[in-house]
Motif scaffolding. Structure first.
Motif, PDB file in Angstrom:
ATOM      1  N   GLY A 152     -56.146  41.609  89.043  1.00 46.31           N
ATOM      2  CA  GLY A 152     -56.806  42.528  88.805  1.00 46.31           C
ATOM      3  C   GLY A 152     -55.968  43.300  87.958  1.00 46.31           C
ATOM      4  O   GLY A 152     -57.447  43.078  86.609  1.00 46.31           O
ATOM      5  N   LEU A 153     -55.058  43.330  87.038  1.00 47.89           N
ATOM      6  CA  LEU A 153     -54.871  44.236  86.264  1.00 47.89           C
ATOM      7  C   LEU A 153     -54.988  43.269  85.076  1.00 47.89           C
ATOM      8  O   LEU A 153     -55.092  43.013  84.064  1.00 47.89           O
ATOM      9  CB  LEU A 153     -53.419  44.737  86.113  1.00 47.89           C
ATOM     10  N   ARG A 154     -54.498  42.072  85.680  1.00 47.90           N
ATOM     11  CA  ARG A 154     -54.681  40.580  84.403  1.00 47.90           C
ATOM     12  C   ARG A 154     -55.878  40.407  84.230  1.00 47.90           C
ATOM     13  O   ARG A 154     -55.926  40.374  82.410  1.00 47.90           O
ATOM     14  CB  ARG A 154     -53.839  39.379  84.795  1.00 47.90           C
ATOM     15  N   ALA A 155     -56.816  41.171  84.598  1.00 47.06           N
ATOM     16  CA  ALA A 155     -58.536  40.779  84.729  1.00 47.06           C
ATOM     17  C   ALA A 155     -58.869  41.112  83.744  1.00 47.06           C
ATOM     18  O   ALA A 155     -59.450  41.684  82.452  1.00 47.06           O
ATOM     19  CB  ALA A 155     -59.167  40.476  85.248  1.00 47.06           C
ATOM     20  N   LEU A 156     -57.784  43.101  82.767  1.00 50.62           N
ATOM     21  CA  LEU A 156     -58.197  43.360  82.188  1.00 50.62           C
ATOM     22  C   LEU A 156     -57.542  43.548  80.716  1.00 50.62           C
ATOM     23  O   LEU A 156     -56.510  42.513  79.978  1.00 50.62           O
ATOM     24  CB  LEU A 156     -57.860  45.226  82.697  1.00 50.62           C
ATOM     25  N   THR A 157     -58.827  43.360  79.747  1.00 47.85           N
ATOM     26  CA  THR A 157     -57.736  43.383  78.586  1.00 47.85           C
ATOM     27  C   THR A 157     -56.593  45.112  78.021  1.00 47.85           C
ATOM     28  O   THR A 157     -56.333  45.459  79.068  1.00 47.85           O
ATOM     29  CB  THR A 157     -59.124  43.627  77.004  1.00 47.85           C
ATOM     30  N   ARG A 159     -56.876  47.127  75.933  1.00 52.16           N
ATOM     31  CA  ARG A 159     -57.683  48.240  75.361  1.00 52.16           C
ATOM     32  C   ARG A 159     -57.952  49.098  77.142  1.00 52.16           C
ATOM     33  O   ARG A 159     -58.325  50.334  77.317  1.00 52.16           O
ATOM     34  CB  ARG A 159     -58.493  47.609  74.534  1.00 52.16           C
ATOM     35  N   GLU A 160     -58.403  47.390  78.378  1.00 53.61           N
ATOM     36  CA  GLU A 160     -58.945  48.402  79.839  1.00 53.61           C
ATOM     37  C   GLU A 160     -57.743  48.970  80.017  1.00 53.61           C
ATOM     38  O   GLU A 160     -58.448  49.687  80.521  1.00 53.61           O
ATOM     39  CB  GLU A 160     -59.725  47.178  80.297  1.00 53.61           C
ATOM     40  N   ARG A 161     -56.807  48.449  80.155  1.00 51.59           N
ATOM     41  CA  ARG A 161     -55.681  49.251  81.037  1.00 51.59           C
ATOM     42  C   ARG A 161     -55.329  50.432  80.212  1.00 51.59           C
ATOM     43  O   ARG A 161     -55.116  51.451  81.347  1.00 51.59           O
ATOM     44  CB  ARG A 161     -54.106  47.957  80.720  1.00 51.59           C
ATOM     45  N   THR A 189     -67.976  52.192  77.750  1.00 52.37           N
ATOM     46  CA  THR A 189     -68.353  50.315  78.048  1.00 52.37           C
ATOM     47  C   THR A 189     -66.943  50.075  78.818  1.00 52.37           C
ATOM     48  O   THR A 189     -67.081  49.624  79.457  1.00 52.37           O
ATOM     49  CB  THR A 189     -67.907  50.067  76.238  1.00 52.37           C
ATOM     50  N   HIS A 190     -65.925  50.777  77.871  1.00 50.41           N
ATOM     51  CA  HIS A 190     -64.391  49.872  78.333  1.00 50.41           C
ATOM     52  C   HIS A 190     -65.172  50.854  79.715  1.00 50.41           C
ATOM     53  O   HIS A 190     -64.057  49.840  81.008  1.00 50.41           O
ATOM     54  CB  HIS A 190     -63.807  51.181  77.684  1.00 50.41           C
ATOM     55  N   VAL A 191     -64.922  51.800  80.233  1.00 50.20           N
ATOM     56  CA  VAL A 191     -64.921  52.028  82.057  1.00 50.20           C
ATOM     57  C   VAL A 191     -65.536  51.610  82.503  1.00 50.20           C
ATOM     58  O   VAL A 191     -65.087  51.227  83.734  1.00 50.20           O
ATOM     59  CB  VAL A 191     -65.606  53.667  81.987  1.00 50.20           C
ATOM     60  N   SER A 192     -66.948  51.327  82.896  1.00 51.28           N
ATOM     61  CA  SER A 192     -68.083  50.029  83.434  1.00 51.28           C
ATOM     62  C   SER A 192     -67.362  48.968  83.771  1.00 51.28           C
ATOM     63  O   SER A 192     -67.748  48.378  84.253  1.00 51.28           O
ATOM     64  CB  SER A 192     -69.117  50.730  82.034  1.00 51.28           C
ATOM     65  N   ARG A 193     -66.461  47.782  81.669  1.00 47.38           N
ATOM     66  CA  ARG A 193     -65.928  46.994  82.321  1.00 47.38           C
ATOM     67  C   ARG A 193     -65.115  47.140  83.057  1.00 47.38           C
ATOM     68  O   ARG A 193     -64.693  46.147  83.756  1.00 47.38           O
ATOM     69  CB  ARG A 193     -65.855  46.306  81.000  1.00 47.38           C
ATOM     70  N   ILE A 194     -64.097  48.295  83.162  1.00 49.39           N
ATOM     71  CA  ILE A 194     -62.896  48.264  83.884  1.00 49.39           C
ATOM     72  C   ILE A 194     -63.627  48.420  85.399  1.00 49.39           C
ATOM     73  O   ILE A 194     -62.737  47.339  86.622  1.00 49.39           O
ATOM     74  CB  ILE A 194     -62.427  49.527  83.995  1.00 49.39           C
ATOM     75  N   LEU A 195     -64.286  49.028  85.547  1.00 47.15           N
ATOM     76  CA  LEU A 195     -65.360  48.876  87.447  1.00 47.15           C
ATOM     77  C   LEU A 195     -65.343  47.456  87.564  1.00 47.15           C
ATOM     78  O   LEU A 195     -65.805  46.971  88.922  1.00 47.15           O
ATOM     79  CB  LEU A 195     -66.042  50.196  87.284  1.00 47.15           C
ATOM     80  N   SER A 196     -66.554  47.415  86.685  1.00 48.56           N
ATOM     81  CA  SER A 196     -66.849  45.876  86.661  1.00 48.56           C
ATOM     82  C   SER A 196     -66.246  44.943  87.463  1.00 48.56           C
ATOM     83  O   SER A 196     -66.327  44.258  88.601  1.00 48.56           O
ATOM     84  CB  SER A 196     -67.758  45.174  86.159  1.00 48.56           C
ATOM     85  N   LYS A 197     -65.327  44.743  86.643  1.00 47.06           N
ATOM     86  CA  LYS A 197     -63.807  43.646  86.910  1.00 47.06           C
ATOM     87  C   LYS A 197     -63.282  44.135  88.342  1.00 47.06           C
ATOM     88  O   LYS A 197     -62.628  43.220  88.782  1.00 47.06           O
ATOM     89  CB  LYS A 197     -63.156  43.739  85.645  1.00 47.06           C
TER      90      LYS A 197
END
Length: 220
Positions: A152-157, A159-161, A189-197
């Motif tokens: 899950g965390l690896r799916a984040l960039t 910056r997103e982490r 935008t980052h928060v939205s991508r975090i929630l989605s991923k």
């Protein structure tokens, strides 16, 4: 109209919340429940948008009722936990069970109505700093749960982490933007991508995820 279900074992408290909700032009009360079992059954029957849920009720409490509602049978219903204390040991468990946040019972009427509208839009009503205090105090006392997978965390960039860690520290979008030198819109935008991923519903679940994944640590 925003359809609201009230769940509290005290009739006087339900009456007060009913008066507040029904005075709003865009809301209506679709039912009242006196305990958690009744709340779960009524949620499945009436399909509310929001359940204002007392955390402490006899027999089936607000935590178990939240779990039942979120597990199925109540469609898109979102749960807002109501509590007398801002650091109630049951609230973290309720957030983990699927609640979208919590409010104190002495919340001003205008703030309550605003919170309902915020949750309907898909956001959380718990102030990030309050969420952090809550988890800091009670995360270590709860039963051990399987940690989210490292994938899950690896799916984040990177910056997103970084943004997720700052959310867990209690920073608002504005504060995060100032910390990492980007606009508030970029943070959103980052928060939205975090929630989605991570397949998370809202900011509250993001905070819980950050602690359970080890990205954030209680007391830090």
């Amino acid at each position: 109209m925003i359809r609201v279900l009230l769940a509290d074992d005290q009739a006087l408290v339900r009456t007060g919340f009913r008066m507040i909700v029904e005075n709003a032009p865009d809301m209506e009360v679709v039912g009242e429940a006196g305990d958690g079992a009744e709340a779960a059954a009524m949620a499945a029957e009436t399909g509310p948008d929001i359940v204002l849920m007392d955390v402490r009720m006899p027999d089936v409490d607000g935590v178990e009722a939240t779990r039942r509602i979120c597990a199925g049978g109540a469609g898109h219903a979102r749960i807002v936990i109501l509590t007398t204390f801002d650091l109630d040991e049951y609230v973290y468990a309720a957030l983990h069970a699927g609640a979208s946040g919590f409010l104190l019972k002495d919340t001003l009427a205008a703030d309550l109505l605003s919170a309902v509208r915020v949750v309907v839009r898909g956001d959380a009503v718990v102030a990030p700093s309050v969420t952090r205090r809550l988890i800091d105090r009670y995360a270590g006392t709860l039963p051990e749960r399987p940690a989210p997978t490292a994938a899950g965390l690896r799916a984040l960039t990177d910056r997103e982490r970084e943004v997720l860690a700052l959310i867990a520290r209690g920073l608002s979008n504005t504060e995060i933007g100032a910390r990492i030198h980007v606009t508030e819109g970029t943070v959103k935008t980052h928060v939205s991508r975090i929630l989605s991923k991570l397949h998370l519903r809202d900011r509250v679940q993001a905070v819980v995820y950050a602690y359970e994944s080890g990205l954030a640590r209680s007391g830090r």
